[in-house]
Structures are given as structure tokens and as C-alpha cells.
Design a protein around this motif. Structure first.
Motif, PDB file in Angstrom:
ATOM      1  N   ALA A  78       0.827  -1.207   0.000  1.00 21.99           N
ATOM      2  CA  ALA A  78       0.000   0.000   0.000  1.00 21.99           C
ATOM      3  C   ALA A  78       0.861   1.257   0.000  1.00 21.99           C
ATOM      4  CB  ALA A  78      -0.929  -0.012   1.213  1.00 21.99           C
ATOM      5  N   LEU A  79       1.933   1.249   0.782  1.00 20.48           N
ATOM      6  CA  LEU A  79       2.849   2.387   0.802  1.00 20.48           C
ATOM      7  C   LEU A  79       3.530   2.564  -0.554  1.00 20.48           C
ATOM      8  CD1 LEU A  79       4.488   1.963   4.317  1.00 20.48           C
ATOM      9  CD2 LEU A  79       3.345   4.038   3.506  1.00 20.48           C
ATOM     10  N   ASP A  80       3.957   1.447  -1.142  1.00 16.54           N
ATOM     11  CA  ASP A  80       4.609   1.509  -2.448  1.00 16.54           C
ATOM     12  C   ASP A  80       3.679   2.125  -3.486  1.00 16.54           C
ATOM     13  OD1 ASP A  80       6.794   0.640  -4.382  1.00 16.54           O
ATOM     14  OD2 ASP A  80       5.125  -0.534  -5.169  1.00 16.54           O
ATOM     15  N   HIS A  81       2.431   1.678  -3.472  1.00 14.45           N
ATOM     16  CA  HIS A  81       1.460   2.221  -4.434  1.00 14.45           C
ATOM     17  C   HIS A  81       1.191   3.693  -4.158  1.00 14.45           C
ATOM     18  CE1 HIS A  81      -2.513   2.364  -6.622  1.00 14.45           C
ATOM     19  NE2 HIS A  81      -1.746   1.736  -7.487  1.00 14.45           N
ATOM     20  N   ALA A  82       1.077   4.049  -2.888  1.00 10.18           N
ATOM     21  CA  ALA A  82       0.771   5.435  -2.531  1.00 10.18           C
ATOM     22  C   ALA A  82       1.912   6.379  -2.889  1.00 10.18           C
ATOM     23  CB  ALA A  82       0.466   5.535  -1.046  1.00 10.18           C
ATOM     24  N   PRO A 157      12.618  -3.771   0.879  1.00  9.77           N
ATOM     25  CA  PRO A 157      13.194  -2.436   0.657  1.00  9.77           C
ATOM     26  C   PRO A 157      12.589  -1.418   1.617  1.00  9.77           C
ATOM     27  CG  PRO A 157      12.590  -3.459  -1.433  1.00  9.77           C
ATOM     28  CD  PRO A 157      12.019  -4.327  -0.358  1.00  9.77           C
ATOM     29  N   VAL A 158      13.432  -0.536   2.110  1.00 11.53           N
ATOM     30  CA  VAL A 158      12.991   0.510   3.040  1.00 11.53           C
ATOM     31  C   VAL A 158      12.714   1.787   2.244  1.00 11.53           C
ATOM     32  CG1 VAL A 158      13.674   1.954   4.994  1.00 11.53           C
ATOM     33  CG2 VAL A 158      14.251  -0.486   4.984  1.00 11.53           C
ATOM     34  N   PHE A 159      11.569   2.388   2.476  1.00  8.40           N
ATOM     35  CA  PHE A 159      11.198   3.618   1.781  1.00  8.40           C
ATOM     36  C   PHE A 159      12.057   4.786   2.274  1.00  8.40           C
ATOM     37  CE2 PHE A 159       7.357   0.980   1.777  1.00  8.40           C
ATOM     38  CZ  PHE A 159       7.073   0.962   0.421  1.00  8.40           C
TER      39      PHE A 159
END
Length: 228
Positions: A78-82, A157-159
Motif C-alpha cells: 500500500a505504501l509503495d502504491h501510494a 526495501p525501506v522507503f
């Protein structure tokens, strides 16, 4: 849009659906490459393949913009998409998301050592990882999955800060203070630095069956952040 964790499927949300469907139109999807009914394809995490897959899911249902309720690896998705498609994400409600701090290495070493002790050791390792009693049906279910499923290996992977800076939507996260897998203090610190609301629950591990997300999403509807 509900996104489950790794080693799970959309059935993870069964207990939450009655409360959610009273307010929202809900889509609970099986993530590709996980033990559900979607394709067995497991894309790499260092590209936009998962974001493209979620685009296709939203397009299939003719949904231009959605709120996401996501757990663990689902939180990473969800974070990756956002961060890649902020215009398509109305709000994020995350439970113990990965990808905001380093995974705890000690739990991996401990799990490997316990696995050498046979079924009893594997059960304890799973219970410790989830933060649940060894007799929990959640532990029983995950043991069944682990006997028939190949989990991911290697770190998530860390954002970076630049990616988190693209989170223009309301964000809520709930994390367990006693999470054996994820550095919850770092998760809380990094998300709050970018305006997120984060609850750190004492005495709680990685498995969070119900904690705050519905209230947050209902508030997002009331504030006009998206149409429920």
C-alpha cells in the motif's frame, strides 16, 4: 481495498468484514505470489510491478481512487502504491507495515534455531513471530501455510524520505511495541515525521486483529477525503 500480509490471503480479513461493509464498498484481494487464488507470479520488490498490478486491480473494478487497509507486507504494498500513484490513494490505514525501518535480525536467527527442534520448535517460533500463544488458531493456520508455501527471503526495501514525502493522503498506522519482526519505534518516528497518525500498542506483537483502522477510515469519509 484490503491487502493482507505475506503468507496469507484475503481470508485474513473475514472477521473485519461485517464492520467494514456497513460503511464501505470493500474489495479483499489475494496478493499475487502469496498463498491465495491469484497468480503465482512474484515480481521483484525494487520496481513498479506491484504498483502496476494494483493499478490493474483498481481498473478492473472501475475504481479511480481507493482507501487501503493493509497489514504487514500488505502495508508495504500500500505504501509503495501510494508513493508511486498518490492520486489513486485516498487514505492509508496500516497495521504493522514493513519497509519503514530495518527488520529485526534476532527473530530470524531465533526462528532458524527453534526450527531445528522439530514441530514444537516451529510452533514456538511462529508464536513468537506473531506475538500469539502457541495454542492460537492463528499460529495453527500459519504453520499449515508454512508447510506448503515458500516464504520470501531477504529484506524488504525501506522507503526513503523522498518517497514518504509523496504521501499526500491521510495516513494512520498501528504497531505493536513488542513486534518481534519490525522495529516499531522507527516505524512510528518516520511516519509521524511525515504527518501520519500512529498508535504504538504496548504488550502487542506483529498480529493485530482489530485496532483503530475503522475509526480512522470513518473519519476520512466524514472529512470528505474520499467517498465511502
Amino acid at each position: 481495498m484490503l491487502l493482507h500480509g505475506s503468507g496469507s490471503n484475503s481470508a485474513e480479513w473475514a472477521g473485519r468484514l461485517p464492520a467494514l461493509i456497513g460503511t464501505f464498498r470493500v474489495y479483499a484481494v489475494d496478493v499475487i505470489g502469496e498463498p491465495g487464488m491469484s497468480a503465482e507470479t512474484r515480481p521483484p520488490l525494487d520496481g513498479d510491478r506491484y504498483a502496476a498490478w494494483l493499478d490493474a486491480v483498481l481498473d478492473h473494478f472501475a475504481v479511480d481512487r481507493a482507501a487501503f487497509l493493509a497489514s504487514s507486507f500488505g502495508g508495504w504494498l500500500a505504501l509503495d502504491h501510494a508513493t508511486r500513484r498518490p492520486a489513486r490513494v485516498a487514505a492509508l490505514a496500516l497495521q504493522c507495515p514493513v519497509g519503514l525501518g530495518p527488520m529485526k535480525k534476532a527473530f530470524v536467527v531465533k526462528s532458524v534455531l527453534l526450527a531445528l527442534l522439530g514441530e514444537k520448535g516451529r510452533r514456538k517460533a511462529m508464536a513468537d513471530t506473531l506475538g500469539e500463544p502457541a495454542s492460537s488458531p492463528i499460529v495453527e493456520h500459519q504453520l499449515l501455510v508454512s508447510a506448503n508455501y515458500r516464504y520470501r527471503t531477504g529484506p524488504f526495501p525501506v522507503f526513503g524520505d523522498a518517497a514518504l514525502g509523496r504521501l499526500t493522503m491521510p495516513v494512520y498506522a498501528v504497531v505493536g511495541a513488542d513486534d518481534a519482526m519490525v522495529d516499531s519505534a522507527t516505524t512510528k518516528r518516520r511516519l509521524e515525521a511525515f504527518g501520519a497518525e500512529v498508535d504504538l500498542l504496548p504488550g502487542t506483537g506483529h498480529y493485530l486483529p482489530d485496532a483503530g483502522a475503522l475509526e480512522f477510515l470513518t473519519r476520512a469519509v466524514a472529512n470528505g477525503d474520499f467517498t465511502g
